[in-house]
Motif scaffolding. Sequence first.
Motif, PDB file in Angstrom:
ATOM      1  N   GLU A 196       5.539  -4.702   0.835  1.00 48.81           N
ATOM      2  CA  GLU A 196       6.735  -4.197   1.499  1.00 48.81           C
ATOM      3  C   GLU A 196       6.511  -3.891   2.968  1.00 48.81           C
ATOM      4  OE1 GLU A 196       8.863  -1.158  -0.653  1.00 48.81           O
ATOM      5  OE2 GLU A 196       8.103  -1.928  -2.545  1.00 48.81           O
ATOM      6  N   SER A 197       5.276  -3.621   3.333  1.00 49.53           N
ATOM      7  CA  SER A 197       4.979  -3.368   4.735  1.00 49.53           C
ATOM      8  C   SER A 197       4.553  -4.670   5.387  1.00 49.53           C
ATOM      9  CB  SER A 197       3.855  -2.331   4.870  1.00 49.53           C
ATOM     10  OG  SER A 197       3.385  -2.294   6.200  1.00 49.53           O
ATOM     11  N   PRO A 198       4.978  -4.935   6.635  1.00 46.50           N
ATOM     12  CA  PRO A 198       4.569  -6.174   7.309  1.00 46.50           C
ATOM     13  C   PRO A 198       3.079  -6.245   7.581  1.00 46.50           C
ATOM     14  CG  PRO A 198       5.693  -4.701   8.842  1.00 46.50           C
ATOM     15  CD  PRO A 198       5.876  -4.125   7.474  1.00 46.50           C
ATOM     16  N   LEU A 199       2.365  -5.133   7.401  1.00 47.28           N
ATOM     17  CA  LEU A 199       0.937  -5.096   7.689  1.00 47.28           C
ATOM     18  C   LEU A 199       0.066  -5.371   6.471  1.00 47.28           C
ATOM     19  CD1 LEU A 199       0.788  -1.950  10.005  1.00 47.28           C
ATOM     20  CD2 LEU A 199       0.831  -4.343  10.684  1.00 47.28           C
ATOM     21  N   THR A 200       0.674  -5.548   5.313  1.00 47.14           N
ATOM     22  CA  THR A 200      -0.148  -5.687   4.118  1.00 47.14           C
ATOM     23  C   THR A 200       0.257  -6.896   3.276  1.00 47.14           C
ATOM     24  OG1 THR A 200      -0.927  -4.588   2.115  1.00 47.14           O
ATOM     25  CG2 THR A 200       1.329  -4.158   2.764  1.00 47.14           C
ATOM     26  N   ASN A 201      -0.712  -7.495   2.633  1.00 44.08           N
ATOM     27  CA  ASN A 201      -0.445  -8.571   1.678  1.00 44.08           C
ATOM     28  C   ASN A 201      -0.865  -8.138   0.281  1.00 44.08           C
ATOM     29  OD1 ASN A 201      -3.218  -8.595   1.910  1.00 44.08           O
ATOM     30  ND2 ASN A 201      -3.289 -10.484   3.106  1.00 44.08           N
ATOM     31  N   GLY A 202      -0.784  -6.852   0.024  1.00 42.89           N
ATOM     32  CA  GLY A 202      -1.216  -6.302  -1.253  1.00 42.89           C
ATOM     33  C   GLY A 202      -0.066  -5.806  -2.097  1.00 42.89           C
ATOM     34  N   ARG A 203      -0.346  -5.716  -3.390  1.00 44.94           N
ATOM     35  CA  ARG A 203       0.558  -5.096  -4.348  1.00 44.94           C
ATOM     36  C   ARG A 203      -0.090  -3.819  -4.829  1.00 44.94           C
ATOM     37  NH1 ARG A 203       1.558 -11.005  -6.839  1.00 44.94           N
ATOM     38  NH2 ARG A 203       3.554 -11.409  -5.798  1.00 44.94           N
ATOM     39  N   ALA A 204       0.725  -2.799  -5.070  1.00 42.68           N
ATOM     40  CA  ALA A 204       0.170  -1.502  -5.449  1.00 42.68           C
ATOM     41  C   ALA A 204       0.982  -0.862  -6.561  1.00 42.68           C
ATOM     42  CB  ALA A 204       0.125  -0.567  -4.242  1.00 42.68           C
ATOM     43  N   VAL A 205       0.282  -0.096  -7.386  1.00 37.19           N
ATOM     44  CA  VAL A 205       0.923   0.752  -8.378  1.00 37.19           C
ATOM     45  C   VAL A 205       0.324   2.143  -8.190  1.00 37.19           C
ATOM     46  CG1 VAL A 205      -0.761   0.100 -10.165  1.00 37.19           C
ATOM     47  CG2 VAL A 205       1.426   1.122 -10.828  1.00 37.19           C
ATOM     48  N   ALA A 206       1.170   3.171  -8.207  1.00 38.40           N
ATOM     49  CA  ALA A 206       0.714   4.523  -7.894  1.00 38.40           C
ATOM     50  C   ALA A 206       1.366   5.543  -8.807  1.00 38.40           C
ATOM     51  CB  ALA A 206       1.019   4.862  -6.434  1.00 38.40           C
ATOM     52  N   CYS A 207       0.675   6.668  -8.962  1.00 36.12           N
ATOM     53  CA  CYS A 207       1.178   7.766  -9.786  1.00 36.12           C
ATOM     54  C   CYS A 207       0.848   9.083  -9.099  1.00 36.12           C
ATOM     55  CB  CYS A 207       0.541   7.718 -11.174  1.00 36.12           C
ATOM     56  SG  CYS A 207       1.139   8.980 -12.321  1.00 36.12           S
ATOM     57  N   ALA A 208       1.743  10.044  -9.224  1.00 40.41           N
ATOM     58  CA  ALA A 208       1.504  11.360  -8.637  1.00 40.41           C
ATOM     59  C   ALA A 208       0.448  12.113  -9.436  1.00 40.41           C
ATOM     60  CB  ALA A 208       2.794  12.165  -8.601  1.00 40.41           C
ATOM     61  N   VAL A 209      -0.375  12.864  -8.720  1.00 40.31           N
ATOM     62  CA  VAL A 209      -1.323  13.796  -9.336  1.00 40.31           C
ATOM     63  C   VAL A 209      -0.623  15.156  -9.378  1.00 40.31           C
ATOM     64  CG1 VAL A 209      -3.554  14.955  -9.126  1.00 40.31           C
ATOM     65  CG2 VAL A 209      -3.313  12.536  -8.473  1.00 40.31           C
ATOM     66  N   VAL A 210      -0.407  15.662 -10.560  1.00 41.03           N
ATOM     67  CA  VAL A 210       0.386  16.886 -10.742  1.00 41.03           C
ATOM     68  C   VAL A 210      -0.524  18.022 -11.192  1.00 41.03           C
ATOM     69  CG1 VAL A 210       2.293  17.947 -11.995  1.00 41.03           C
ATOM     70  CG2 VAL A 210       2.443  15.550 -11.267  1.00 41.03           C
ATOM     71  N   TYR A 211      -0.344  19.180 -10.543  1.00 40.48           N
ATOM     72  CA  TYR A 211      -1.095  20.388 -10.913  1.00 40.48           C
ATOM     73  C   TYR A 211      -0.113  21.539 -11.030  1.00 40.48           C
ATOM     74  CZ  TYR A 211      -4.248  24.394 -10.469  1.00 40.48           C
ATOM     75  OH  TYR A 211      -4.915  25.587 -10.669  1.00 40.48           O
TER      76      TYR A 211
END
Length: 252
Positions: A196-211
């Motif tokens: 999604e960013s013009p600076l990257t050719n990567g795909r990402a999956v992310a999750c919040a760390v909840v405390y």
Amino acid sequence: MGSYEPVAALLRGLDVLHCLNERGPMAVGQIHDETGIAKPTVVRILETLTYAGYVMMQPGERRYAVTAKVLGLSNGYEAQSHLLSVAGPILERHRQAAGWPIELGIFDADAMVILDTSRAPGYLSVNTKPGSRVPLLRTALGRAYLAALPESELRMVLASLESKPGPDYDAARAPKALLSQLASTRKHGYAMADTESPLTNGRAVACAVVYQGRPVASVNVVVHMSAMPLAAFEREYGHSIKELAAEIGAAI
């Protein structure tokens, strides 16, 4: 909003210090190109920072670099230090299993700041390192964090981003679509981003760390777009990124 107008000279000085800290040794012209600050002003700022001990001119060169004194500016971040000490061994173990870069980031006003990364210099088109700021609304790391916020806080954050210029904040100006995307993130338990960013050719999956019921960070896995289709990437890492985030949260 504060009671007084911000001190413009201080803001420019912080911009220069951040630029040097992020990019490494730079000449006056390079700092001007990066920040847009007039060259005479850049020179005065550098001389002031040098006098204060935060910057030095490299011997034999006309380039400036930060000194070890800048480390003292982060002494107050004990919570982040604790987070890193707890998360470090867990991240390393998951990196060995995943075989792809994993990053840990925290929220900072209008971006996510990378605390820990295994991404090599230039890898996946972006040289992220500890201290790098990445877009809040255009990354899985940022959207995973936002989706875990209480609704009232989320709307306050989005309102603060709406007036900021540039494509990194366009999503805040289309809140209906963004809120729908964040609702989907909450439903699945993770956020996805696909180049999604013009600076990257990567795909990402992310999750919040909840405390204690609140997000304190978020964690991602990043792969090159040529490594696998997006659907296959989600199937392979969607569940594991949730396990990683939960393990860090429990360890805190």
